[in-house]
Motif scaffolding. Structure first.
Motif, PDB file in Angstrom:
ATOM      1  N   HIS A  33      -3.162  -2.033   6.816  1.00  0.00           N
ATOM      2  CA  HIS A  33      -2.910  -3.354   6.249  1.00  0.00           C
ATOM      3  C   HIS A  33      -1.737  -3.989   6.981  1.00  0.00           C
ATOM      4  CE1 HIS A  33      -2.108  -6.754   3.793  1.00  0.00           C
ATOM      5  NE2 HIS A  33      -0.995  -6.268   3.298  1.00  0.00           N
ATOM      6  N   TYR A  80      -6.197  -9.611   3.885  1.00  0.00           N
ATOM      7  CA  TYR A  80      -7.007  -8.527   3.326  1.00  0.00           C
ATOM      8  C   TYR A  80      -8.488  -8.723   3.653  1.00  0.00           C
ATOM      9  CZ  TYR A  80      -3.207  -6.589   0.479  1.00  0.00           C
ATOM     10  OH  TYR A  80      -2.046  -5.990   0.056  1.00  0.00           O
ATOM     11  N   TYR A 126      -8.340   0.500  -4.238  1.00  0.00           N
ATOM     12  CA  TYR A 126      -7.514   0.378  -3.033  1.00  0.00           C
ATOM     13  C   TYR A 126      -6.089  -0.075  -3.348  1.00  0.00           C
ATOM     14  CZ  TYR A 126      -5.893  -1.290   1.526  1.00  0.00           C
ATOM     15  OH  TYR A 126      -5.153  -1.519   2.661  1.00  0.00           O
ATOM     16  N   SER A 127      -5.945  -1.174  -4.089  1.00  0.00           N
ATOM     17  CA  SER A 127      -4.589  -1.658  -4.366  1.00  0.00           C
ATOM     18  C   SER A 127      -4.563  -2.486  -5.643  1.00  0.00           C
ATOM     19  CB  SER A 127      -4.040  -2.490  -3.200  1.00  0.00           C
ATOM     20  OG  SER A 127      -4.697  -3.744  -3.113  1.00  0.00           O
ATOM     21  N   GLU A 157      -2.223  -5.610  -6.860  1.00  0.00           N
ATOM     22  CA  GLU A 157      -1.202  -6.574  -6.434  1.00  0.00           C
ATOM     23  C   GLU A 157      -0.851  -7.484  -7.608  1.00  0.00           C
ATOM     24  OE1 GLU A 157      -1.386 -10.587  -3.981  1.00  0.00           O
ATOM     25  OE2 GLU A 157      -1.541  -8.849  -2.641  1.00  0.00           O
ATOM     26  N   LEU A 171       1.769   7.068  -4.968  1.00  0.00           N
ATOM     27  CA  LEU A 171       1.528   5.659  -4.669  1.00  0.00           C
ATOM     28  C   LEU A 171       2.543   5.187  -3.641  1.00  0.00           C
ATOM     29  CD1 LEU A 171       1.005   4.074  -8.219  1.00  0.00           C
ATOM     30  CD2 LEU A 171      -0.733   4.979  -6.648  1.00  0.00           C
ATOM     31  N   THR A 203       2.887  -4.639  -4.792  1.00  0.00           N
ATOM     32  CA  THR A 203       1.574  -4.109  -4.463  1.00  0.00           C
ATOM     33  C   THR A 203       1.642  -2.597  -4.423  1.00  0.00           C
ATOM     34  OG1 THR A 203       1.213  -6.063  -3.078  1.00  0.00           O
ATOM     35  CG2 THR A 203      -0.405  -4.288  -2.920  1.00  0.00           C
ATOM     36  N   ARG A 204       0.734  -1.965  -5.159  1.00  0.00           N
ATOM     37  CA  ARG A 204       0.665  -0.500  -5.216  1.00  0.00           C
ATOM     38  C   ARG A 204      -0.605  -0.031  -4.530  1.00  0.00           C
ATOM     39  NH1 ARG A 204       1.080  -0.829 -11.488  1.00  0.00           N
ATOM     40  NH2 ARG A 204       0.911  -3.034 -10.970  1.00  0.00           N
ATOM     41  N   TYR A 205      -0.444   0.920  -3.614  1.00  0.00           N
ATOM     42  CA  TYR A 205      -1.563   1.500  -2.876  1.00  0.00           C
ATOM     43  C   TYR A 205      -1.601   2.999  -3.123  1.00  0.00           C
ATOM     44  CZ  TYR A 205      -0.724  -2.710   0.021  1.00  0.00           C
ATOM     45  OH  TYR A 205      -0.511  -3.991   0.463  1.00  0.00           O
ATOM     46  N   SER A 206      -2.796   3.587  -3.110  1.00  0.00           N
ATOM     47  CA  SER A 206      -2.897   5.035  -3.067  1.00  0.00           C
ATOM     48  C   SER A 206      -2.508   5.460  -1.653  1.00  0.00           C
ATOM     49  CB  SER A 206      -4.324   5.486  -3.387  1.00  0.00           C
ATOM     50  OG  SER A 206      -4.390   6.890  -3.483  1.00  0.00           O
ATOM     51  N   CYS A 240      -4.146   3.884   2.535  1.00  0.00           N
ATOM     52  CA  CYS A 240      -3.585   2.694   3.163  1.00  0.00           C
ATOM     53  C   CYS A 240      -2.427   3.061   4.071  1.00  0.00           C
ATOM     54  CB  CYS A 240      -3.107   1.703   2.095  1.00  0.00           C
ATOM     55  SG  CYS A 240      -2.349   0.223   2.793  1.00  0.00           S
TER      56      CYS A 240
END
Length: 268
Positions: free
Chosen positions: A83, A109, A161-162, A164, A227, A246-249, A253
């Motif tokens: 990203h 995105y 995925y995320s 936000e 995260l 924004t939180r992503y695994s 990402c």
């Protein structure tokens, strides 16, 4: 095979886990082929079955391996998407006033998913909540003041995925499309431009933490997978405009930052 003792004594299962990590990094196993069963590893390393089981448990908890009932143990294979968190503008993609990806995150995105051949879907929510202490501080509010939160739950190929969340002062959002319970045509950025609050700079903070119960349920991550949390405060010449969290695994990402002149960089 033997397990290196290293410079500091450690339990045998930890040394075995370290050697399995090395073999994974070296590409010894493919994601679609099961790893050797415990009895094979027991023979390869000359250790007890319980030592093998504990070592594999370590890698499962780290999110490197996954046990599939009745099938065996496999590498955990999540496609990792780059990203573009910030970088020079992509030619022909952004309007002149939008000098980089700061100004059009939704478009970024979409472009990234298309280029990766993946299907992006987004669920949208709008909420009015009391500001958390950290959000209030970043926006120059008192803790507990009302903020408008515009939340996007993004999925890639139906995999979480995320999350936000864009936080706005209630006074800024009042009477605008930011209060609508649907995405804004052209993105929130277009509303801010019309309000004379064009974002011209930002500060990012990146942290890694373990997910809470609700986050674990939504991301469907394995044990031990943290995260990656990106908190961006955007500014215009008058002060802070919004806070985007924004939180992503972390296993799905990779954030990419491009700085300076990159015209000589080969195309990815």
């Amino acid at each position: 095979m033997t397990i290196s003792r290293g410079s500091v004594p450690s339990p045998k299962y930890q040394r075995l886990a370290a050697d399995l990590r090395r073999r994974i990094a070296a590409g010894e196993w493919r994601a679609d082929v099961a790893l050797p069963v415990e009895s094979e590893l027991e023979q390869q390393y000359g250790v007890a079955r319980n030592t093998v089981r504990l070592a594999v448990d370590v890698l499962v908890n780290e999110g490197r391996l996954v046990r599939l009932q009745g099938k065996g143990t496999y590498l955990k294979d999540h496609p990792v998407l780059d990203h573009r968190a910030f970088g020079p503008p992509s030619a022909g993609r952004l309007i002149p006033a939008q000098r980089d990806s700061l100004a059009a995150p939704s478009e970024v995105y979409t472009n990234e998913a298309t280029e990766a051949g993946r299907a992006l879907t987004v669920d949208f929510e709008m909420l009015i909540v009391r500001a958390r202490v950290d959000i209030a501080e970043r926006l120059g509010l008192r803790p507990g003041e009302a903020v408008v939160v515009r939340r996007q739950l993004r999925m890639m190929d139906r995999e979480p995925y995320s999350i936000e969340e864009s936080h706005y002062r209630a006074g800024l959002a009042a009477g605008t499309a930011l209060m609508e319970p649907d995405p804004v045509l052209g993105g929130d950025e277009q509303v801010l431009i019309e309000l004379g609050r064009t974002e011209i700079g930002a500060v990012d903070q990146l942290v890694s933490r373990m997910p809470g119960p609700e986050e674990s349920q939504w991301f469907q991550g394995g044990p031990g997978v943290p995260l990656l949390v990106q908190t961006r405060v955007t500014y215009d010449r008058r002060g802070p405009v919004r806070v985007i969290e924004t939180r992503y695994s972390a296993d799905r990402c990779r954030l990419v930052y491009g700085l300076g002149e990159l015209s000589a960089r080969p195309a990815p």
